[in-house]
Motif scaffolding. Sequence first.
Motif, mmCIF file in Angstrom:
data_model
loop_
_atom_site.group_PDB
_atom_site.id
_atom_site.type_symbol
_atom_site.label_atom_id
_atom_site.label_comp_id
_atom_site.label_asym_id
_atom_site.label_seq_id
_atom_site.Cartn_x
_atom_site.Cartn_y
_atom_site.Cartn_z
ATOM 1 N N SER A 193 0.837 -1.206 0.000
ATOM 2 C CA SER A 193 0.000 0.000 0.000
ATOM 3 C C SER A 193 0.867 1.249 0.000
ATOM 4 O O SER A 193 0.550 2.237 -0.671
ATOM 5 C CB SER A 193 -0.923 0.028 1.219
ATOM 6 O OG SER A 193 -1.830 -1.036 1.151
ATOM 7 N N ASP A 251 -5.991 -1.173 -4.657
ATOM 8 C CA ASP A 251 -5.393 -1.664 -3.410
ATOM 9 C C ASP A 251 -6.346 -2.650 -2.740
ATOM 10 O O ASP A 251 -7.268 -2.249 -2.040
ATOM 11 C CB ASP A 251 -5.060 -0.502 -2.471
ATOM 12 C CG ASP A 251 -4.154 -0.949 -1.324
ATOM 13 O OD1 ASP A 251 -3.887 -2.173 -1.212
ATOM 14 O OD2 ASP A 251 -3.717 -0.086 -0.540
ATOM 15 N N GLU A 252 -6.125 -3.924 -2.966
ATOM 16 C CA GLU A 252 -6.941 -5.004 -2.396
ATOM 17 C C GLU A 252 -8.434 -4.717 -2.507
ATOM 18 O O GLU A 252 -9.154 -4.777 -1.507
ATOM 19 C CB GLU A 252 -6.562 -5.249 -0.925
ATOM 20 C CG GLU A 252 -5.057 -5.313 -0.713
ATOM 21 C CD GLU A 252 -4.602 -6.491 0.116
ATOM 22 O OE1 GLU A 252 -5.361 -7.450 0.281
ATOM 23 O OE2 GLU A 252 -3.451 -6.449 0.573
HETATM 24 MG MG LIG Z 1 -2.115 -2.753 2.217
#
Ligand SMILES: [Mg+2]
Length: 347
Positions: free
Chosen positions: A43, A158-159
Amino acid sequence: MAKIQIENCTKSFGELQILKGINLEIASGEFLVLVGPSGCGKSTLLRTLAGLETLDGGDLKVEGKSIAHLEPQDRDMAMVFQNYALYPHMNVAENMGFALKLQKKSKSEIDKSVNEIADLLQISHLLDRKPKELSGGQRQRVALGRALARQTKIILFDEPLSNLDAHLRGQMRVEIKRLHQRLKSTMIYVTHDQMEATTMGDRIAVLKEGRIEQIGTPSEIYHQPKNLFIASFIGSPEMNFIEGDLVKRLPWPEAQKGENVLGVRPESFKISQGPLEPNEFELGSYHIELSENLGGQQMLHGSLEGQSVRILVDSTYNFSKDEKVKLKIDLTKSHLFDKSSGLNKRI
Ligand SMILES: [Mg+2]
Ligand SMILES: Nc1ncnc2c1ncn2[C@@H]1O[C@H](COP(=O)(O)OP(=O)(O)O)[C@@H](O)[C@H]1O
């Protein structure tokens, strides 16, 4: 479309260095997956690219020009997060068009973009609804739509699917890939899930403790893991690791030097009784302890001369508990790692 270069990027939080010199080049229109265990800096890397964190050192370039000094809104990137927050008082169309409105785009331009993306995501029938009137999966689609409607050349994820159930996650995985084929934007997709990485990425970069351990196509990473970390992180069920005297029996000169670990994926073993094929090697006697039925295949659990080993075989194979069989490996699909450095000695 846009080519991205990440050059020797470093970032610390306080005393702790999180990014330890990241070098990565992402081709225009590529779908690159950044995968690694939780806390490895994924991240942080994505956020520095988006301009939400500043770099300590190194440079970020898009189409050869540095963007490291630009404000987030001037970087022409959209980002989709795991914890997306839709504006509750706005309907779907307003949520999706909001960023374009801030950019002072005309109403007709906003409508055109929102309708096009809603059509792609199959949410056109939801445009008048408020977020609270949507299911979790629909909300995630809207969050995706909100990023895509901006029609940026670069999209960062991001995920984004972590909050969804397994079934929906599988569906959305395919849809994001389909969107990528249609839109041809450069996409960087962060996940801790190796399955998501191998199914989605054109290429995968595997990150560990702020360093890139290996970059390659899913097939390269799966078949030629550079080290023990990659070998155990990528692939499910996990590769078997075998140590000790057994390894010295292998017909490889490298296996005779130093202390080594043999890595064999559960599907690269064979139990058949017949003569050895040219690339096969008989490793030893395998004691079958139990079988898990996986549908078309079964996972055998047992021991190979005292070391536990899992083997994937056809579900039609009949065995009795405590049966002992001769275990063969395919040498072209087996790996030899140096025990102390972890490096793959045969690539
Ligand atoms: Mg992360
Ligand atoms: N703003 C911050 N301040 C201090 N530490 C942070 C901050 N953001 C992230 N970290 C730390 O940096 C490390 C990497 O975090 P992150 O990039 O979020 O990892 P990942 O996304 O791979 O799970 C973690 O140890 C995390 O606690």
